[in-house]
Motif scaffolding. Structure first.
Motif, PDB file in Angstrom:
ATOM      1  N   SER A  30       0.854  -1.193   0.000  1.00  0.00           N
ATOM      2  CA  SER A  30       0.000   0.000   0.000  1.00  0.00           C
ATOM      3  C   SER A  30       0.887   1.239   0.000  1.00  0.00           C
ATOM      4  O   SER A  30       2.078   1.164   0.320  1.00  0.00           O
ATOM      5  CB  SER A  30      -0.941   0.016   1.211  1.00  0.00           C
ATOM      6  N   ILE A  31       0.288   2.379  -0.367  1.00  0.00           N
ATOM      7  CA  ILE A  31       1.044   3.623  -0.532  1.00  0.00           C
ATOM      8  C   ILE A  31       0.233   4.763   0.064  1.00  0.00           C
ATOM      9  O   ILE A  31      -0.994   4.823  -0.109  1.00  0.00           O
ATOM     10  CB  ILE A  31       1.321   3.899  -2.026  1.00  0.00           C
ATOM     11  N   SER A  32       0.896   5.674   0.763  1.00  0.00           N
ATOM     12  CA  SER A  32       0.254   6.900   1.247  1.00  0.00           C
ATOM     13  C   SER A  32       1.168   8.080   0.974  1.00  0.00           C
ATOM     14  O   SER A  32       2.394   7.937   0.960  1.00  0.00           O
ATOM     15  CB  SER A  32      -0.054   6.804   2.750  1.00  0.00           C
ATOM     16  N   ALA A  33       0.599   9.257   0.738  1.00  0.00           N
ATOM     17  CA  ALA A  33       1.386  10.427   0.338  1.00  0.00           C
ATOM     18  C   ALA A  33       1.134  11.596   1.279  1.00  0.00           C
ATOM     19  O   ALA A  33       0.032  11.751   1.820  1.00  0.00           O
ATOM     20  CB  ALA A  33       1.059  10.825  -1.095  1.00  0.00           C
ATOM     21  N   ALA A  34       2.148  12.430   1.439  1.00  0.00           N
ATOM     22  CA  ALA A  34       2.050  13.636   2.257  1.00  0.00           C
ATOM     23  C   ALA A  34       3.274  14.504   1.989  1.00  0.00           C
ATOM     24  O   ALA A  34       4.329  14.005   1.583  1.00  0.00           O
ATOM     25  CB  ALA A  34       1.979  13.293   3.747  1.00  0.00           C
ATOM     26  N   ASP A  35       3.143  15.778   2.224  1.00  0.00           N
ATOM     27  CA  ASP A  35       4.298  16.684   2.139  1.00  0.00           C
ATOM     28  C   ASP A  35       4.926  16.743   3.535  1.00  0.00           C
ATOM     29  O   ASP A  35       4.760  17.694   4.277  1.00  0.00           O
ATOM     30  CB  ASP A  35       3.852  18.062   1.679  1.00  0.00           C
ATOM     31  N   TYR A  36       5.659  15.685   3.882  1.00  0.00           N
ATOM     32  CA  TYR A  36       6.167  15.566   5.249  1.00  0.00           C
ATOM     33  C   TYR A  36       7.227  16.601   5.565  1.00  0.00           C
ATOM     34  O   TYR A  36       7.418  16.996   6.719  1.00  0.00           O
ATOM     35  CB  TYR A  36       6.720  14.158   5.482  1.00  0.00           C
ATOM     36  N   ASP A  37       7.989  17.063   4.525  1.00  0.00           N
ATOM     37  CA  ASP A  37       9.069  18.030   4.760  1.00  0.00           C
ATOM     38  C   ASP A  37       8.661  19.452   4.429  1.00  0.00           C
ATOM     39  O   ASP A  37       9.483  20.371   4.473  1.00  0.00           O
ATOM     40  CB  ASP A  37      10.314  17.647   3.957  1.00  0.00           C
ATOM     41  N   MET A  38       7.373  19.641   4.087  1.00  0.00           N
ATOM     42  CA  MET A  38       6.776  20.950   3.848  1.00  0.00           C
ATOM     43  C   MET A  38       7.562  21.785   2.832  1.00  0.00           C
ATOM     44  O   MET A  38       7.798  22.975   3.009  1.00  0.00           O
ATOM     45  CB  MET A  38       6.628  21.710   5.175  1.00  0.00           C
ATOM     46  N   ASP A  39       7.957  21.140   1.723  1.00  0.00           N
ATOM     47  CA  ASP A  39       8.660  21.860   0.662  1.00  0.00           C
ATOM     48  C   ASP A  39       7.760  22.145  -0.532  1.00  0.00           C
ATOM     49  O   ASP A  39       8.229  22.605  -1.574  1.00  0.00           O
ATOM     50  CB  ASP A  39       9.896  21.086   0.216  1.00  0.00           C
TER      51      ASP A  39
END
Length: 594
Positions: free
Chosen positions: A357-366
């Motif tokens: 499975s795959i999940s996405a997010a802008d974890y490093d806020m760039d």
């Protein structure tokens, strides 16, 4: 799922269709579980003999379940359930007491408010009176649409007596309102002339009222004219299991999943179905009339690689939904031209494990989206396994595949930063699903990972040089169990994101793991882990201080059966988060065990 191969071998070996029981010098045959025993007939049931040497509780369970299944059937059909209920009771029946909320309707808001009783209800001399009062007070007399009793514990309570505990569920509609009664009942049984008879019963119930509408199955009208869909997906598991060889890479276990997104920008959601190796992935695009067309070939997404996880997400910030697919060798990234046509732009190898499975997010806020891949299992051939590696230890395994975090560096370039960002901590745990959320309200996104065969991870994002740290233990969300899914949502509307984890419920697992002889030489903590493994789904309330409280049992949301995927969301538009759980799996003669 490999869980069934191991879990059922521990917990369900006693559930045979017929078996011989030695009781003293007599041999007695158990009646089939799907052929209920009616009190007063000449059927001989298992005698009281706790020293028999077998799993005697399962023999008793077969008979208790037969009684309760017959009662459920009569409640749903509005048959002679009161007469049948009273016939269960011994002449020495000591009474019944059910604690349940009364109903109060607010005149100004029109809302239904449930009030607990001021005093304990009086004990009824007849069991049917307690059940009648419960159903009457909630408008369900003659309107029960669903009824179930799941026996989770059986113990010897005295000479010729056994205690059983059951999770009970009644549901139906009245005045356009869906009403659910959920509770637990203690039922004490005695043995009289070879028959089990009820000696005492008590329990406590809670109620849920909802105005949620009824859903209509539109599969036939929406997809019935798509030849490939009807030829493949309308056929059941048995059809394909008997025709396909799993060792060729075509896996019919059902681990693939579906992704939903508007791929062509017309405002309507489309479906993408992952397939096992050798079968093409399917892209179904929705028409204006609600039907779907197969665009698998024209969209360029009909590749034959074994595929599990798919995710539609805008990776290049151009406003359309791109595609990330988890295939046998790693992850494939495909660009969407905005009209539902896809072109491969990147591929990331995962040489040691298979993406699930795959999940996405802008974890490093760039400003662009990164993605996290759950790799459930090591690649076939590693440790000499064909399909699944054996989890070791079963209840708390740490020999699964290694998950990976890919940072989006722009221009369709992605870098594996798993170790650099601290996400290789506790990273061998047969991960099924992950979800991002700023649970501590500090402005950055944290990550929860649901793992099969043991404890889960909560990685807090603190933005330091080693960005992520596993704090599941200190936050109170380890949730040891067969983790299948995770969903965030504010179920109590207090402004804090709460957590719901899909696991696996098994009443047989409850019963057997609670017995002293189950793993009798094991450490007590290990035995507790096994018991927890069968408990079901978990709901954790966010306290707002970085920790959570487990409200799974008190909120009545633990029995999601054999849960796969779950989702928090407001389904009836009343401002409160509801829960939808997809469940089901293979069982033996008694489907109520799951």
């Amino acid at each position: 799922m490999v869980t069934v191969l191991l879990f059922l071998s521990f917990f369900l070996t006693s559930c045979k269709k017929k078996e011989e029981i030695n009781s003293g010098s007599e041999t007695k045959e158990i009646k089939e579980a799907n052929d209920p025993v009616v009190p007063g007939t000449e059927t001989v049931v298992p005698s009281y003999d706790p020293g028999n040497g077998g799993w005697k509780i399962e023999e008793w369970n077969n008979e208790i379940v037969a009684y309760l299944k017959k009662l459920s059937d009569k409640l749903i059909s509005n048959g002679d359930w009161e007469i049948f209920t009273n016939s269960l009771c011994s002449p020495d029946f000591q009474g019944s007491s059910l604690n349940f909320p009364k109903v109060y309707k607010s005149p100004d808001q029109g809302k239904v408010i449930l009030l607990g009783p001021e005093n304990e209800p009086k004990k009824k001399n007849v069991l049917s009176e307690s059940v009648s009062e419960l159903l009457d007070d909630h408008g369900l007399r003659g309107r029960v649409e669903r009824s179930s009793f799941k026996v989770i514990d059986i113990k010897v309570s005295g000479k010729n007596k056994v205690d059983s505990e059951a999770i009970v569920h009644f549901a139906g509609r009245h005045d356009g309102v869906y009403r659910e009664l959920k509770g637990r009942m203690r039922l004490e049984w005695g043995f009289e002339s070879g028959l089990m008879k009820l000696l005492r019963s008590d329990g406590s119930f809670s109620a849920v009222y909802s105005s949620i509408g009824q859903f209509v199955d539109v599969t036939e009208s929406a997809l019935g004219d798509v030849p490939e869909f009807t030829e493949q997906f309308y056929r059941g598991q048995d059809h394909w299991t008997g025709r396909l060889e799993m060792l060729t890479g075509i896996d019919v276990g059902g681990w693939q999943g579906i992704a939903v997104a508007d791929v062509n920008g017309d405002g309507k959601d489309d479906l993408y179905v992952a397939q096992p190796g050798g079968l093409p992935n399917r892209m179904y695009v929705r028409n204006d009339d609600g039907t779907f067309e197969d665009h698998s070939v024209s969209s360029g997404t009909n590749f034959l690689d074994s595929c599990h996880g798919n995710l539609f997400v805008d990776l290049d910030n151009d406003g359309d939904q791109d595609l990330i697919s988890g295939v046998l060798d790693g992850a494939i990234v495909m660009e969407n031209d905005g009209e539902g046509n896809f072109t491969k732009r990147a591929s990331m190898l995962l040489p040691a494990a298979v993406p699930y499975s795959i999940s996405a997010a802008d974890y490093d806020m760039d400003g662009d989206l990164d993605f996290y891949v759950c790799c459930y299992n090591k690649r076939p051939g590693v440790n000499r396994h064909h399909i699944f590696a054996r989890p070791v230890p079963y209840h708390d395994a740490n020999n699964g595949g290694r998950n990976a975090l890919f940072r989006n560096e722009g221009n369709w370039s992605f870098r594996n930063v798993t170790m650099r960002e601290g996400l290789d901590e506790n990273n061998r745990r047969f991960s099924y699903a992950s979800s991002w959320e700023d649970y501590d309200n500090d402005g950055d996104l944290d990550l929860y990972v649901a793992n099969d065969f043991g404890r889960n991870n909560l990685y807090v994002n603190d933005g330091s040089s080693i960005r992520f740290r596993d704090v599941a233990e200190e936050a109170g969300v380890v949730d040891i169990g067969p983790g299948m899914s995770v969903s965030w949502g504010d179920f109590d509307n207090d402004g804090e994101p709460d957590l719901y984890v899909g696991n696996m419920f098994s009443s047989a697992g409850h019963r057997i793991s609670s017995q002293d002889r189950f793993h009798e030489d094991a450490d007590p903590a290990v035995k507790d882990h096994y018991r927890r493994h069968a408990r079901g789904n978990s709901l954790y309330r966010n306290r707002g201080d970085g920790t959570f409280s487990d409200v799974s049992i008190s909120s009545g949301v633990s029995v999601g059966r054999w849960a796969w995927s779950s989702r928090l969301g407001d389904m009836d538009g009343d401002g409160y988060q509801d829960i939808y759980v997809a469940n089901g799996f293979i069982t033996q003669e008694d489907p109520g065990d799951l």
